[in-house]
Design a protein around this motif. Structure first.
Motif, short mmCIF file in Angstrom:
data_model
loop_
_atom_site.label_atom_id
_atom_site.label_comp_id
_atom_site.label_asym_id
_atom_site.label_seq_id
_atom_site.Cartn_x
_atom_site.Cartn_y
_atom_site.Cartn_z
N ASN A 163 35.03 -29.79 -77.29
CA ASN A 163 34.53 -30.51 -78.46
C ASN A 163 34.95 -29.80 -79.74
O ASN A 163 34.18 -29.04 -80.33
CB ASN A 163 33.01 -30.62 -78.37
CG ASN A 163 32.44 -31.50 -79.47
OD1 ASN A 163 33.18 -32.22 -80.15
ND2 ASN A 163 31.14 -31.45 -79.66
N SER A 217 37.59 -33.22 -75.93
CA SER A 217 36.59 -33.85 -75.07
C SER A 217 36.55 -35.37 -75.20
O SER A 217 36.26 -36.08 -74.24
CB SER A 217 35.20 -33.29 -75.38
OG SER A 217 35.12 -31.93 -75.04
N ASN A 219 38.19 -37.51 -80.98
CA ASN A 219 38.40 -36.18 -81.58
C ASN A 219 39.80 -36.08 -82.16
O ASN A 219 40.77 -36.61 -81.61
CB ASN A 219 38.22 -35.09 -80.53
CG ASN A 219 36.76 -34.85 -80.14
OD1 ASN A 219 36.49 -34.11 -79.22
ND2 ASN A 219 35.83 -35.48 -80.85
N ASN A 255 35.04 -25.66 -77.66
CA ASN A 255 33.79 -26.24 -78.17
C ASN A 255 33.37 -25.63 -79.52
O ASN A 255 32.21 -25.26 -79.72
CB ASN A 255 32.66 -26.05 -77.16
CG ASN A 255 32.74 -27.04 -76.01
OD1 ASN A 255 33.56 -27.96 -76.01
ND2 ASN A 255 31.90 -26.85 -75.00
#
Length: 297
Positions: free
Chosen positions: A252, A288, A292, A224
């Motif tokens: 993420n 995620s 992406n 993340n």
């Protein structure tokens, strides 16, 4: 505030090299407590004398090494010199959280119990420059589903918030590892929950998670935290445990990029289906969202 081993004959109040704190832990605690001080200067080789405290930096500070104990300005330091903090495989070297910006430069962290450096949270930015992380993480015990160790890094474990930026420059991670069972983390560095990570000119060499599970990656796990990693070297890292890879990117991290990086001689051997995988190669991606992307340039 000055810290210099061998300064026992001075006033031990940190006001000069002569009157420096002789003990690293004492000097660090005094620096944190004195809100009028913005910089901690550390000289020589400092053996950690007691269990780590997680310090809280609520003001912008800099922790600087590379001093011999004679300098009056940071510009007088010899090029390339670092100051040593040695955890002796008994204690972590530096644990903190920060709500304001922290800069750490020209420090050599070695033999930290669980990690050489651990940032446990906080929205403050962190800059690490010209630092070394050597042979950390082998004294502790990472336990499966133990949240204190879960997702740690033997060399450095750096956790921020979605408001914080992490910058790593010209630093090296060598020979770091783990010595317990955790499904997350990395031998060299674990980075989680930052707005953006900038890494340039760093090296990850011969890091080795020495455990059956031992984390996801031998060199680097990012969770993340979208990143730009450039001009970095990943060489000779080894993972002889489940789901082995050299770099693991999870969550993420969309919009990330590896640019002008070298991956060479990394070795991932054991891949048991019982422990979650078959060995994942050099870079493993588990993002995620389908939108992406991680680019290689």
């Amino acid at each position: 505030v000055h810290v210099r081993p061998g300064a026992e004959k001075g006033a031990n109040n940190g006001t000069s090299w002569t009157d420096a704190y002789a003990d690293y832990r004492t000097g660090l605690a005094a620096f944190v407590a004195d809100v009028t001080k913005e910089e901690l200067w550390i000289a020589g080789t400092n053996e950690v004398s007691g269990a780590a405290t997680t310090h809280s930096f609520t003001r912008a500070v800099a922790i600087r090494g590379g001093f011999t104990g004679a300098e009056n300005t940071i510009g007088e330091r010899e090029a390339g010199r670092q100051s040593v903090v040695d955890g002796q495989n008994l204690y972590d070297c530096l644990n903190f959280q920060n709500s304001a910006a922290v800069t750490i430069e020209r420090m050599f962290f070695t033999r930290g119990l669980n990690s050489g450096m651990k940032k446990t949270g906080g929205a403050g930015d962190l800059t690490v420059e010209e630092c070394s992380f050597f042979l950390n993480g082998y004294g502790g015990s990472w336990n499966y589903n133990n949240t204190y160790y879960l997702g740690g890094g033997g060399g450095a474990s750096l956790v921020g918030t979605a408001a914080a930026t992490l910058t790593l420059k010209n630093s090296d991670f060598t020979g770091n590892g783990t010595s317990g069972n955790s499904d997350d983390g990395s031998g060299a560095a674990y980075i989680a929950t930052f707005k953006r990570v900038y890494m340039n000119g760093c090296s990850f060499v011969t890091n080795y998670p020495n455990a059956l599970r031992g984390g996801r990656a031998s060199a680097l796990q990012v969770y993340n935290a979208p990143f730009a990693v450039s001009n970095c070297v990943f060489r000779g890292n080894k993972k002889n445990c489940a789901s082995g890879c050299t770099v693991d990117v999870t969550g993420n991290c969309g919009g990330s990029v590896f640019a002008n990086c070298l991956f060479a001689g990394n070795y991932n051997t054991f891949g048991s289906t019982y422990y979650g995988g078959t060995g994942l190669g050099v870079v493993a991606l588990a993002l995620s969202y389908a939108s992406n992307t991680v680019d290689f340039a």
